[in-house]
Design a protein around this motif. Structure first.
Motif, PDB file in Angstrom:
ATOM      1  N   ARG A 436       0.905  -1.076  -0.007  1.00 23.89           N
ATOM      2  CA  ARG A 436       0.050  -0.065   0.144  1.00 23.89           C
ATOM      3  C   ARG A 436       0.872   1.082  -0.096  1.00 23.89           C
ATOM      4  NH1 ARG A 436      -1.363   1.633   5.517  1.00 23.89           N
ATOM      5  NH2 ARG A 436      -3.133   2.601   4.972  1.00 23.89           N
ATOM      6  N   GLU A 437       0.370   2.364  -0.542  1.00 23.17           N
ATOM      7  CA  GLU A 437       1.062   3.468  -0.695  1.00 23.17           C
ATOM      8  C   GLU A 437       1.838   4.170   0.566  1.00 23.17           C
ATOM      9  OE1 GLU A 437       0.340   8.091  -2.457  1.00 23.17           O
ATOM     10  OE2 GLU A 437      -1.027   6.661  -2.420  1.00 23.17           O
ATOM     11  N   GLU A 438       1.108   4.038   1.709  1.00 21.13           N
ATOM     12  CA  GLU A 438       1.640   4.372   3.038  1.00 21.13           C
ATOM     13  C   GLU A 438       2.910   3.597   3.282  1.00 21.13           C
ATOM     14  OE1 GLU A 438      -2.730   5.575   2.854  1.00 21.13           O
ATOM     15  OE2 GLU A 438      -1.409   3.739   2.314  1.00 21.13           O
ATOM     16  N   ALA A 439       2.682   2.324   3.071  1.00 17.07           N
ATOM     17  CA  ALA A 439       4.123   1.411   3.442  1.00 17.07           C
ATOM     18  C   ALA A 439       5.213   1.931   2.625  1.00 17.07           C
ATOM     19  CB  ALA A 439       3.825   0.077   3.030  1.00 17.07           C
ATOM     20  N   ARG A 440       4.931   2.246   1.215  1.00 19.72           N
ATOM     21  CA  ARG A 440       6.082   2.426   0.167  1.00 19.72           C
ATOM     22  C   ARG A 440       6.603   3.881   0.618  1.00 19.72           C
ATOM     23  NH1 ARG A 440       2.246   1.072  -3.632  1.00 19.72           N
ATOM     24  NH2 ARG A 440       1.934   3.087  -4.518  1.00 19.72           N
ATOM     25  N   ASP A 441       5.754   4.732   0.850  1.00 17.47           N
ATOM     26  CA  ASP A 441       6.298   6.204   1.363  1.00 17.47           C
ATOM     27  C   ASP A 441       7.207   5.981   2.683  1.00 17.47           C
ATOM     28  OD1 ASP A 441       4.994   7.239  -0.769  1.00 17.47           O
ATOM     29  OD2 ASP A 441       3.094   8.078   0.449  1.00 17.47           O
ATOM     30  N   HIS A 442       6.783   5.319   3.532  1.00 16.49           N
ATOM     31  CA  HIS A 442       7.392   5.105   4.699  1.00 16.49           C
ATOM     32  C   HIS A 442       8.801   4.392   4.566  1.00 16.49           C
ATOM     33  CE1 HIS A 442       8.702   2.851   8.441  1.00 16.49           C
ATOM     34  NE2 HIS A 442       8.417   4.096   8.902  1.00 16.49           N
ATOM     35  N   TYR A 443       8.835   3.511   3.832  1.00 13.82           N
ATOM     36  CA  TYR A 443      10.234   2.922   3.266  1.00 13.82           C
ATOM     37  C   TYR A 443      11.103   3.829   2.557  1.00 13.82           C
ATOM     38  CZ  TYR A 443      13.453  -0.757   1.471  1.00 13.82           C
ATOM     39  OH  TYR A 443      14.358  -1.299   1.201  1.00 13.82           O
ATOM     40  N   MET A 444      10.704   4.694   1.704  1.00 14.10           N
ATOM     41  CA  MET A 444      11.455   5.818   1.035  1.00 14.10           C
ATOM     42  C   MET A 444      11.840   6.622   2.393  1.00 14.10           C
ATOM     43  SD  MET A 444      11.303   4.370  -1.816  1.00 14.10           S
ATOM     44  CE  MET A 444      12.588   5.752  -2.667  1.00 14.10           C
ATOM     45  N   GLN A 445      10.826   7.077   2.983  1.00  8.04           N
ATOM     46  CA  GLN A 445      11.210   8.040   4.175  1.00  8.04           C
ATOM     47  C   GLN A 445      12.249   7.603   5.094  1.00  8.04           C
ATOM     48  OE1 GLN A 445       7.815   9.256   6.540  1.00  8.04           O
ATOM     49  NE2 GLN A 445       9.385   9.965   8.268  1.00  8.04           N
ATOM     50  N   MET A 446      12.362   6.356   5.273  1.00  8.91           N
ATOM     51  CA  MET A 446      13.420   5.708   6.134  1.00  8.91           C
ATOM     52  C   MET A 446      14.738   5.289   5.236  1.00  8.91           C
ATOM     53  SD  MET A 446      12.158   5.911   9.182  1.00  8.91           S
ATOM     54  CE  MET A 446      13.477   4.590   9.987  1.00  8.91           C
ATOM     55  N   GLU A 447      14.697   5.676   4.151  1.00 14.29           N
ATOM     56  CA  GLU A 447      15.875   5.691   2.999  1.00 14.29           C
ATOM     57  C   GLU A 447      16.406   4.391   2.977  1.00 14.29           C
ATOM     58  OE1 GLU A 447      18.847   8.214   4.250  1.00 14.29           O
ATOM     59  OE2 GLU A 447      17.390   9.982   4.811  1.00 14.29           O
ATOM     60  N   GLY A 448      15.268   3.294   3.096  1.00 14.60           N
ATOM     61  CA  GLY A 448      15.456   1.925   2.833  1.00 14.60           C
ATOM     62  C   GLY A 448      16.313   1.395   3.985  1.00 14.60           C
ATOM     63  N   VAL A 449      16.026   1.927   5.221  1.00 21.29           N
ATOM     64  CA  VAL A 449      16.826   1.229   6.522  1.00 21.29           C
ATOM     65  C   VAL A 449      15.859   0.489   7.294  1.00 21.29           C
ATOM     66  CG1 VAL A 449      17.753   1.934   8.536  1.00 21.29           C
ATOM     67  CG2 VAL A 449      18.656   2.936   6.331  1.00 21.29           C
ATOM     68  N   SER A 450      16.074  -0.715   7.727  1.00 19.36           N
ATOM     69  CA  SER A 450      15.332  -1.443   8.578  1.00 19.36           C
ATOM     70  C   SER A 450      15.773  -1.377   9.981  1.00 19.36           C
ATOM     71  CB  SER A 450      15.322  -2.831   8.253  1.00 19.36           C
ATOM     72  OG  SER A 450      14.533  -3.094   6.980  1.00 19.36           O
ATOM     73  N   LEU A 451      14.798  -1.023  10.883  1.00 19.84           N
ATOM     74  CA  LEU A 451      15.202  -0.902  12.307  1.00 19.84           C
ATOM     75  C   LEU A 451      14.847  -1.930  13.419  1.00 19.84           C
ATOM     76  CD1 LEU A 451      13.844   2.861  12.876  1.00 19.84           C
ATOM     77  CD2 LEU A 451      16.161   1.961  11.864  1.00 19.84           C
ATOM     78  N   LEU A 462      19.544   0.066  19.025  1.00 22.54           N
ATOM     79  CA  LEU A 462      18.866  -0.441  17.723  1.00 22.54           C
ATOM     80  C   LEU A 462      20.182  -0.878  16.791  1.00 22.54           C
ATOM     81  CD1 LEU A 462      16.141   2.478  16.558  1.00 22.54           C
ATOM     82  CD2 LEU A 462      16.232   0.149  18.164  1.00 22.54           C
ATOM     83  N   VAL A 463      19.644  -1.882  16.040  1.00 22.91           N
ATOM     84  CA  VAL A 463      20.600  -2.436  14.966  1.00 22.91           C
ATOM     85  C   VAL A 463      19.738  -1.920  13.752  1.00 22.91           C
ATOM     86  CG1 VAL A 463      21.372  -4.350  13.584  1.00 22.91           C
ATOM     87  CG2 VAL A 463      21.533  -4.499  16.108  1.00 22.91           C
ATOM     88  N   CYS A 464      20.624  -1.103  12.770  1.00 23.02           N
ATOM     89  CA  CYS A 464      20.169  -0.598  11.386  1.00 23.02           C
ATOM     90  C   CYS A 464      20.552  -1.257  10.156  1.00 23.02           C
ATOM     91  CB  CYS A 464      20.081   1.083  11.908  1.00 23.02           C
ATOM     92  SG  CYS A 464      19.066   1.654  13.128  1.00 23.02           S
ATOM     93  N   VAL A 465      19.737  -1.648   9.359  1.00 26.05           N
ATOM     94  CA  VAL A 465      20.322  -2.346   8.218  1.00 26.05           C
ATOM     95  C   VAL A 465      19.889  -1.541   6.948  1.00 26.05           C
ATOM     96  CG1 VAL A 465      20.597  -4.449   6.791  1.00 26.05           C
ATOM     97  CG2 VAL A 465      20.398  -4.560   9.226  1.00 26.05           C
ATOM     98  N   LYS A 466      20.904  -1.054   6.088  1.00 26.15           N
ATOM     99  CA  LYS A 466      20.608  -0.292   4.972  1.00 26.15           C
ATOM    100  C   LYS A 466      20.574  -1.088   3.880  1.00 26.15           C
ATOM    101  CE  LYS A 466      20.501   3.448   2.278  1.00 26.15           C
ATOM    102  NZ  LYS A 466      19.595   4.521   2.216  1.00 26.15           N
ATOM    103  N   HIS A 467      19.223  -0.857   3.048  1.00 25.45           N
ATOM    104  CA  HIS A 467      19.055  -1.643   1.860  1.00 25.45           C
ATOM    105  C   HIS A 467      19.217  -0.725   0.585  1.00 25.45           C
ATOM    106  CE1 HIS A 467      16.238  -3.921   4.747  1.00 25.45           C
ATOM    107  NE2 HIS A 467      17.057  -4.838   4.430  1.00 25.45           N
ATOM    108  N   SER A 468      19.352  -1.573  -0.542  1.00 28.36           N
ATOM    109  CA  SER A 468      19.756  -0.547  -1.775  1.00 28.36           C
ATOM    110  C   SER A 468      18.174  -0.317  -2.001  1.00 28.36           C
ATOM    111  CB  SER A 468      20.264  -1.344  -2.687  1.00 28.36           C
ATOM    112  OG  SER A 468      20.099  -0.713  -4.044  1.00 28.36           O
ATOM    113  N   LEU A 469      17.779   0.899  -2.185  1.00 24.81           N
ATOM    114  CA  LEU A 469      16.494   1.280  -2.750  1.00 24.81           C
ATOM    115  C   LEU A 469      16.172   0.666  -4.203  1.00 24.81           C
ATOM    116  CD1 LEU A 469      16.074   4.955  -1.536  1.00 24.81           C
ATOM    117  CD2 LEU A 469      15.034   2.986  -0.422  1.00 24.81           C
ATOM    118  N   LYS A 470      17.114   0.615  -5.050  1.00 25.14           N
ATOM    119  CA  LYS A 470      17.049   0.043  -6.459  1.00 25.14           C
ATOM    120  C   LYS A 470      16.369  -1.276  -6.437  1.00 25.14           C
ATOM    121  CE  LYS A 470      20.765   2.599  -8.438  1.00 25.14           C
ATOM    122  NZ  LYS A 470      21.817   2.719  -9.149  1.00 25.14           N
TER     123      LYS A 470
END
Length: 473
Positions: A436-451, A462-470
C-alpha cells in the motif's frame, strides 16, 4: 658615533603597554564568552520551557482521555512526564503475589515520556528475526542466535552450521513484513469476555487479524471472534497442538514468541504455513503475556491497532478463556491500567463489552499531530540536543545489504514438497510495488533502512540495516 641608549623609562613602558592590550583583549573575549553562554542558556531554557509546555498539554489530554474512557480509572499528574493511574476505592484486588505476599496494588505510576518514545519507535520497527539482523549484530551468530534455540545444549553458536540448521526453517533474509503494511489490524485476545459481545463480523472487517496461541477459529465461536486468520503468535508449549488448531488454514502466519525447539521444527516441516521467530525479548513491560507481544507485532505492521478480548472492564474476578475453563493468569489490574494508558497515548483502541454500547468516535484520544509533538518534545528532553540527530539517532550498530543479494526463502534444503511450495513466497517475494502507498512512502522516508531492537526496552540500542532502494523498485 655610538648608538644612543634607550632610556630606562622607555624600556619598561613598552612591555607594560603590551600587557594592557593583551589584558583588554582577554577581557573582551571573556565578556563575549559569558554573553554567548548566557544567550545559549536562555535559548536552551526557552526550548525546555516550550517542550515542558507541550508535554504538560499532552498530559492534560491523557488525563481527560482516562476520565472519559477509563471506566472508573483516574489519572493524577506528577510532572510533565509522570502520572499515576488509580483505581476507585472498593476495587476488588483478587490477584495475589505469593512471592511478596501482597495483593495487586490499586495505583500504578507511569512515565509517559518513556512510553511514547518506546511505542512510537515500534511503529518503525522490524519485529521478525532475520538473517540480516544476525549478520549485522556483532555477536549475532555467536551469542545471540544460541539464545533463540531451546534444547541446543550450548550457550553459544561455536558451531554455526548447527545453529543455522535450527534457524533456517524460520529465518528470512530480510523483513517479510513492513511498517504501515496494513491500515487496520485486530489483535484478538483469549478472554472469556469475548462471549459477552458479538464482535465477530467487526473483527473480520480488519485488513489483518492477529490471534494468540491455541485460540480456536471455527463456526462455534464465529459470531464472537470471527473467522479471519492472518497471524498467530505462539509460545513453545503450543507447538504440539498447532496442527489441530490450524485445521488446514495454510495462509495463517505463525510467529514463535521466544525460542524455537525440536517440537516446533517437527511441526514446521509438516505444514505449509509461513513460520517466523519474534525478534527480541522485550523486558519490564507494563503488562505481561502473549497479548502484549501481539500488540508490538501489530504496531510494527499496522496504522491502527484495535484490541479485543483483553478483559479490561471493571468487575473482573478471575482469568478466563472463551474456549476453556478458567485458569490462573497474569495480574489483571496492572494489565487493565497499562492498556488504558496505551489507548490514551494513541497506541491502541480498546473494544470490550462495556464499551460496545458507547459511541466510539475516538475524539477524546490525543490526535496523531498531538502525539507527534509530544514525541518530539520527549525526545529532546530525554536526549538533549542529541535528539536532533533525526530518525537514525538510536542506531548503535549499522549493517548493509548487498544490492544483488536478495537472500534465500526461509526453509531448509531437506524440506518436503509441501514446505518448498509453501506460502513463504507470498511474503518474502512480495514486490515492493504491491505494498500500500503508505508502506512504500514510509520505506522511502526511512531511506531503505530497517530498524531492529537489540534487547529490552532501551531506546538507544537499535541495529539498523541499510538496503539498496533500487532492489525494491
Amino acid at each position: 658615533m655610538r648608538p644612543s641608549k634607550a632610556s630606562p623609562n622607555g624600556i619598561t613602558r613598552r612591555p607594560t603597554l603590551l600587557r594592557l592590550v593583551c589584558a583588554a583583549v582577554i577581557f573582551s573575549l571573556l565578556v563575549f564568552a559569558i554573553q554567548s553562554s548566557l544567550f545559549t542558556g536562555d535559548q536552551k531554557s526557552d526550548l525546555n520551557r516550550e517542550e515542558i509546555r507541550i508535554l504538560s498539554d499532552f498530559q492534560s489530554s491523557v488525563q481527560q482521555c482516562v476520565a472519559n474512557r477509563g471506566l472508573g480509572l483516574t489519572a493524577h499528574i506528577i510532572d510533565q512526564c509522570k502520572l499515576i493511574l488509580k483505581f476507585p476505592e472498593g476495587t476488588n484486588s483478587t490477584w495475589y503475589n505469593a512471592q511478596f505476599k501482597i495483593y495487586e496494588p490499586l495505583e500504578y505510576t507511569y512515565d509517559i515520556c518513556d512510553a511514547i518514545l518506546l511505542w512510537e519507535q515500534y511503529r518503525n520497527m522490524t519485529t521478525v528475526l532475520t538473517r540480516e539482523y544476525l549478520d549485522a549484530r556483532p555477536d549475532g551468530w555467536l551469542e545471540y542466535a544460541a539464545k533463540r534455540i531451546a534444547q541446543l545444549g550450548a550457550d553459544r553458536c561455536y558451531n554455526r552450521t548447527l545453529c543455522e540448521e535450527h534457524l533456517n526453517l524460520i529465518l528470512p533474509a530480510k523483513p517479510p513484513f513492513h511498517p504501515r503494511q496494513f491500515r487496520t489490524c485486530a489483535v484478538v485476545g483469549n478472554s472469556g469476555d469475548l462471549l459477552k459481545t458479538e464482535f465477530g463480523a467487526e473483527i473480520d472487517g480488519h485488513d489483518a487479524v492477529i490471534r494468540d496461541n491455541e485460540a480456536p477459529v471455527n463456526q462455534k465461536y464465529a459470531k464472537y471472534v470471527g473467522l479471519k486468520r492472518d497471524f498467530r503468535l505462539v509460545v513453545r508449549g503450543a507447538a504440539r497442538n498447532m496442527v489441530k488448531i490450524l485445521n488446514g488454514s495454510s495462509d495463517e502466519v505463525l510467529i514463535i514468541k521466544s525460542v524455537t525447539h525440536r517440537d516446533f521444527n517437527a511441526m514446521i516441516k509438516s505444514i505449509p504455513n509461513p513460520v517466523y521467530l519474534f525478534q527480541g525479548i522485550v523486558l519490564r513491560r507494563g503488562a505481561k503475556g502473549t497479548g502484549m507481544k501481539s500488540i508490538e507485532l501489530a504496531l510494527s505492521m499496522c496504522d491502527i491497532v484495535n484490541i479485543y478480548g483483553f478483559t479490561v472492564d471493571p468487575g473482573y474476578t478471575e482469568w478466563t478463556r472463551y474456549f476453556s475453563t478458567p485458569r490462573k493468569g497474569h495480574n489483571p489490574l496492572q494489565g487493565r491500567a497499562y492498556y488504558q494508558l496505551l489507548e490514551c497515548l494513541g497506541v491502541i483502541r480498546i473494544h470490550s463489552p462495556m464499551r460496545s454500547q458507547r459511541k466510539q468516535d475516538w475524539l477524546d484520544v490525543p490526535s496523531r499531530e498531538m502525539v507527534s509533538r509530544a514525541h518530539a518534545a520527549a525526545l529532546h528532553l530525554k536526549r538533549g540536543q542529541a535528539g536532533g540527530m533525526g530518525q537514525f539517532g538510536s542506531c548503535k550498530v549499522w549493517g548493509n545489504v548487498v544490492s544483488d543479494r536478495v537472500g534465500p526463502i526461509s526453509g531448509s534444503s531437506d524440506m518436503s514438497d509441501v514446505r518448498k511450495n509453501s506460502n513463504y513466497h507470498k511474503w518474502e517475494k512480495m514486490p515492493f510495488g504491491s505494498l500500500r502507498e503508505e508502506a512504500r512512502d514510509h520505506y522511502m522516508q526511512m531511506e531503505g533502512v530497517s530498524l531492529y531492537k537489540m534487547d529490552g526496552n532501551k531506546l538507544d540500542d537499535l541495529v539498523c540495516v541499510k538496503h539498496s532502494l533500487k532492489t525494491e523498485e
